[in-house]
Scaffold this motif. Structure first.
Motif, short mmCIF file in Angstrom:
data_model
loop_
_atom_site.label_atom_id
_atom_site.label_comp_id
_atom_site.label_asym_id
_atom_site.label_seq_id
_atom_site.Cartn_x
_atom_site.Cartn_y
_atom_site.Cartn_z
N ASN A 189 39.47 34.19 66.22
CA ASN A 189 39.28 35.27 65.26
C ASN A 189 37.99 35.11 64.48
N PHE A 190 37.66 33.89 64.10
CA PHE A 190 36.41 33.66 63.36
C PHE A 190 35.20 34.04 64.21
N LEU A 191 35.14 33.55 65.44
CA LEU A 191 33.99 33.84 66.29
C LEU A 191 33.87 35.32 66.62
N THR A 192 34.98 35.95 66.97
CA THR A 192 34.95 37.36 67.34
C THR A 192 34.60 38.24 66.15
N LEU B 261 35.56 37.61 54.81
CA LEU B 261 34.54 38.33 55.58
C LEU B 261 34.23 39.68 54.94
N ALA B 262 35.26 40.34 54.40
CA ALA B 262 35.04 41.63 53.72
C ALA B 262 34.05 41.47 52.57
N GLY B 263 34.19 40.38 51.82
CA GLY B 263 33.27 40.14 50.71
C GLY B 263 31.85 39.87 51.17
N GLU B 264 31.71 39.23 52.32
CA GLU B 264 30.39 38.89 52.83
C GLU B 264 29.66 40.09 53.43
#
Length: 180
Positions: free
Chosen positions: A34-37, A90-93
């Motif tokens: 999930n992180f990579l994708t 990820l949303a914050g980034e």
């Protein structure tokens, strides 16, 4: 739905008996995949200035007590929790670059059980009900489980421009088996 991507994980909820380390079959692959994708998709979407990443978790991220003992989802539950945390961070980034991230958390979806090799009446639950499905339904506020169509419609809505103000959240589709 400009630039949308759907990210999901489908992993076993229990480690194989010959596995020395259960996290090798659940936590590590789920978090890594999930992180990579998601980060790869986010990078491409950020370059374009738009996009939506929809990740999927399950109620295993919140199970405890009776359900944790019955379902034995410790590693899978941790993996689901990791997907939810990844989605929020990820949303914050990537939000400032026009990319939204939303996680969907449905409970068990009976229509999908056949593809997982589950049969709804395969074994009685610990409380004596005739089916696992009945056991799970009794544990929800709505006394039912989510329908596949409901999850699909929610995913389509979350990926649409109509949900343009929604990011960094986990959408609870559990029919009340988890109350947020």
């Amino acid at each position: 739905m400009n630039g949308s991507v759907f990210v999901s994980h489908q992993l076993p909820s229990r480690a194989a008996p010959d596995s020395a380390d259960p996290q090798d079959l659940t936590i590590t692959p789920a978090a890594t995949a999930n992180f990579l994708t998601a980060t790869t998709a986010a990078r491409h979407m950020a370059e374009k200035g738009s996009g939506v990443i929809v990740t999927f978790s399950t109620t295993a991220s919140h199970l405890s007590g009776r359900d944790q003992g019955f379902h034995a989802t410790a590693g899978f539950g941790v993996a689901c929790g990791a997907v939810e945390l990844l989605s929020r961070h990820l949303a914050g980034e990537v939000g400032p670059r026009g990319v939204r991230v939303v996680c969907l958390r449905p409970d068990g979806i009976p229509e999908a059980w056949v593809s997982w090799g589950m049969i709804e009446d395969a074994e009685p639950d610990p409380e004596g009900s005739s089916t696992v499905k009945a056991y799970m339904e009794r544990g929800t506020a709505l006394r039912r489980l989510p329908k596949l169509a409901e999850v699909a419609e929610t995913a389509a809505f979350m990926a649409s421009d109509r949900a343009g103000a929604i990011t960094g959240t986990v959408v609870n589709l559990s029919c009340g088996s988890v109350i947020d």
